[in-house]
Design a protein around this motif. Structure first.
Motif, PDB file in Angstrom:
ATOM      1  N   TYR A 149      45.569  -7.013 -14.738  1.00 34.40           N
ATOM      2  CA  TYR A 149      44.727  -6.924 -13.366  1.00 34.40           C
ATOM      3  C   TYR A 149      43.812  -5.696 -13.713  1.00 34.40           C
ATOM      4  CZ  TYR A 149      43.253  -5.754  -8.573  1.00 34.40           C
ATOM      5  OH  TYR A 149      42.364  -5.498  -7.429  1.00 34.40           O
ATOM      6  N   LEU A 150      42.491  -5.664 -13.697  1.00 32.83           N
ATOM      7  CA  LEU A 150      41.653  -4.420 -13.825  1.00 32.83           C
ATOM      8  C   LEU A 150      41.378  -3.899 -12.390  1.00 32.83           C
ATOM      9  CD1 LEU A 150      39.359  -5.623 -16.714  1.00 32.83           C
ATOM     10  CD2 LEU A 150      41.452  -4.355 -16.915  1.00 32.83           C
ATOM     11  N   SER A 151      41.681  -2.947 -12.129  1.00 34.19           N
ATOM     12  CA  SER A 151      41.626  -2.496 -10.803  1.00 34.19           C
ATOM     13  C   SER A 151      40.220  -1.814 -10.613  1.00 34.19           C
ATOM     14  CB  SER A 151      42.503  -1.220 -10.115  1.00 34.19           C
ATOM     15  OG  SER A 151      42.241  -0.177 -11.410  1.00 34.19           O
ATOM     16  N   VAL A 152      39.502  -1.574 -11.762  1.00 40.74           N
ATOM     17  CA  VAL A 152      38.060  -0.969 -11.517  1.00 40.74           C
ATOM     18  C   VAL A 152      37.007  -2.112 -10.989  1.00 40.74           C
ATOM     19  CG1 VAL A 152      36.004  -0.267 -12.739  1.00 40.74           C
ATOM     20  CG2 VAL A 152      38.285   0.627 -13.238  1.00 40.74           C
ATOM     21  N   THR A 153      37.455  -3.472 -11.409  1.00 40.93           N
ATOM     22  CA  THR A 153      36.545  -4.663 -11.189  1.00 40.93           C
ATOM     23  C   THR A 153      37.471  -5.694  -9.925  1.00 40.93           C
ATOM     24  OG1 THR A 153      37.356  -5.888 -12.910  1.00 40.93           O
ATOM     25  CG2 THR A 153      35.241  -4.336 -13.358  1.00 40.93           C
ATOM     26  N   GLY A 154      38.663  -5.313  -9.922  1.00 39.26           N
ATOM     27  CA  GLY A 154      39.416  -6.155  -9.009  1.00 39.26           C
ATOM     28  C   GLY A 154      39.416  -7.595  -9.810  1.00 39.26           C
ATOM     29  N   GLU A 155      39.483  -7.696 -11.178  1.00 33.36           N
ATOM     30  CA  GLU A 155      39.637  -8.980 -11.868  1.00 33.36           C
ATOM     31  C   GLU A 155      41.120  -9.106 -12.392  1.00 33.36           C
ATOM     32  OE1 GLU A 155      35.847 -10.295 -14.215  1.00 33.36           O
ATOM     33  OE2 GLU A 155      35.920  -8.059 -14.527  1.00 33.36           O
ATOM     34  N   LYS A 195      42.499 -10.777 -15.772  1.00 33.11           N
ATOM     35  CA  LYS A 195      42.009 -11.015 -16.878  1.00 33.11           C
ATOM     36  C   LYS A 195      43.196 -12.102 -17.568  1.00 33.11           C
ATOM     37  CE  LYS A 195      38.706  -9.767 -18.003  1.00 33.11           C
ATOM     38  NZ  LYS A 195      37.345 -10.269 -17.746  1.00 33.11           N
TER      39      LYS A 195
END
Length: 533
Positions: free
Chosen positions: A180-186, A188
């Motif tokens: 989970y990429l917290s910066v983009t909320g994605e 992966k």
């Protein structure tokens, strides 16, 4: 006919295969099926007994004396079963057995190879485990990560197992990380996709995917995983971060994983009985009870998994009593040189001195024991925590100032703790300690008897040293109570009468603690800590 669920892991280690395997076992057992679980560890060690806890977490000991991977603790706690040597298969055990057979002439004329000899032995051990346990379903957790060179023979064996067993008798569950990429909320999915590709390259197509992530999977992410892994969306499940691992069976049940597994295995689905488990999960998550601070003093506290079963035993007892434990981890080596840590002990309502071998940190543990005894803070000593309580009492109550264990100081003039007689001729270290379930005879009228409510109990052991019998009379004359002994008179449990709760045991009662049946010594300790005695 025995059914197999093979659990593999992808992307990275410690992704949660053990918890998922234990959770599946719980859900299937509570539907009325007889379930067994096997952990396959690809390391060359014959067992986990000679490993430093920083390398692999705690060594979990079974009734029959096996020194195993900590995942067997998960299995026992979730399924409320007792595992044994046959439930932990290592590469070392497999190769050891293949080489033994080769030396005995079992493969005369053949070139002994990974395929078929090693893979055949792996399959044989797994089938044997299922038969020993009388299982209808056996869950096989393959340790390591798909792509590791060490795991290849085991994954190949599982591929062969699928071919050899009848259709619908083998099912593959792949547990892999979705970042989970917290910066983009994605979320992966690429690493998970690659791990499945690697698994398929080996020849295994997963039937079910459990995506491990910080947050729950959304439908779009589930569809994306399905497209690139050839697993239908309804067979993709989300194991997201929860407050306690005991909640994982609940979230997987809500997603319907057990029903899908039974559908694939052509077995009847049944209504699970999860009422007691749900009540326990609610209790362990509750923050409404009295808060109690417990100091855990050990030499491997930087890796909490080194003492996983003790931590869980505390939570079991706390949930039963409706209190909220706050654990303070104190490194015993730091306690030897940092006086401020002594003040932290004073902020606790209870002190546990943890197991551990060798001289490093021993004096720090003795400081903690002395502080507990003098300040009337409830104390629980486990294994080395009993031995060092004997040392502390001998020094500061009896007056034998240089008393020690011969493990810590072989030249001590007062060897109040010494090597077991049957250990003095031992030359090999693997599997040679006093191991497994041993009988303890409890003396009536003692606190130990009150806690166990029995004259005879069995607890698991793992040690080479004992309280020196030559000093027992002197210990008792000075106020120590020996409340439990072994069949041959070894000191098993000690306590102090003029103390709110001062109990230490040579055994490891944490290994038999269960969510719905807390270990008696831990339950008594938590009662004392919370003032419920």
């Amino acid at each position: 006919m025995l059914k197999y669920i093979v659990v593999t892991g992808g992307v990275l280690s410690s992704v949660g295969k053990g918890t998922v395997s234990a959770s599946l076992g719980l859900l299937l057992k509570n539907r009325g099926y007889k379930v067994s679980v096997v952990k396959v560890d690809p390391y060359i060690n014959v067992d986990a007994g000679t490993m430093n806890p920083y390398m692999h977490g705690e060594v979990f000991v079974t009734d029959d004396g096996a020194e195993t991977d900590l995942d067997l603790g998960h299995y026992e706690r979730f399924l409320d079963i007792n595992t044994g040597k046959h439930n932990n298969i290592t590469a070392g055990r497999v190769y050891f057995e293949v080489i033994r057979k080769e030396r005995e002439g079992k493969f005369m004329g053949q070139t002994v190879q990974i395929i078929p000899h090693v893979t055949d032995e792996i399959k044989s051990m797994i089938r044997r485990a299922g038969n020993i346990d009388g299982a209808q379903i056996i869950i096989v957790e393959v340790g390591g990560t798909v792509g590791d060179i060490e795991s290849l023979p085991f994954l190949e064996a599982m591929r062969q197992l699928k071919l050899e067993e009848e259709e619908h008798n083998v099912l593959f569950v792949h547990v892999a990380l979705v970042e989970y990429l917290s910066v983009t909320g994605e979320l992966k999915t690429k690493p998970l996709q690659h791990s499945v590709q690697e698994l398929r390259r080996i020849g295994i197509q997963p039937d079910i995917i459990v995506a491990r992530s910080i947050v729950p999977l959304d439908n779009e992410t589930r569809k994306k995983i399905a497209m690139f892994t050839n697993v239908r969306p309804e067979y993709i499940f989300s194991s997201y971060d929860v407050e306690t691992s005991y909640e994982v069976p609940v979230i997987l049940e809500h997603q319907g994983i057990a029903a899908k597994i039974l559908e694939r295995l052509k077995l009847q689905d049944r209504n699970p009985e999860l009422t007691d488990w749900m009540s326990f999960v609610k209790a362990i998550k509750s923050k409404d009870g009295k808060r109690v601070r417990i100091a855990l003093v050990g030499k491997y506290t930087k890796l909490k998994d080194s003492y996983l079963s003790i931590k869980e035993a505390i939570y079991h007892a706390a949930a039963h009593l409706g209190v909220v434990p706050e654990l303070m981890w104190i490194e015993s080596t730091d306690l030897e040189k940092d006086e401020n840590l002594i003040k932290e002990l004073g902020e606790s309502q209870g002190i546990v001195v943890l197991p551990g071998f060798g001289s490093r940190g021993a004096e720090g543990k003795i400081k903690a024991i002395n502080f507990s005894r003098l300040n009337k803070i409830p104390y629980l000593g486990i294994c080395f925590g009993l031995q060092l309580a004997i040392v502390e009492f001998s020094r500061n109550v009896i007056g034998l100032k240089e008393a020690n264990s011969t493990e810590v100081n072989p030249d001590t003039p007062y060897p109040v703790v010494t090597l077991l007689d049957d250990q003095k001729k031992v030359t090999q270290f693997g599997g040679t300690m006093r191991l497994g379930a041993q009988r303890i005879l409890i003396k009536k009228g003692t606190l130990a008897y009150k806690l166990y409510n029995a004259e005879t109990v069995f607890e698991r052991h793992r040690h080479r040293y004992e309280v020196n019998p030559s000093y027992v009379d002197e210990l008792e004359r000075n106020g120590m109570v020996v409340s439990g002994v072994s069949d041959n008179g070894l000191v098993e449990i000690i306590e102090l009468r003029d103390h709110p709760f001062f109990v230490a045991t040579q055994a490891h009662p944490e290994f038999k603690s269960r969510p719905l049946r807390p270990a008696p010594l831990f339950l008594g300790f938590l009662k004392a800590v919370s003032g419920l005695q």
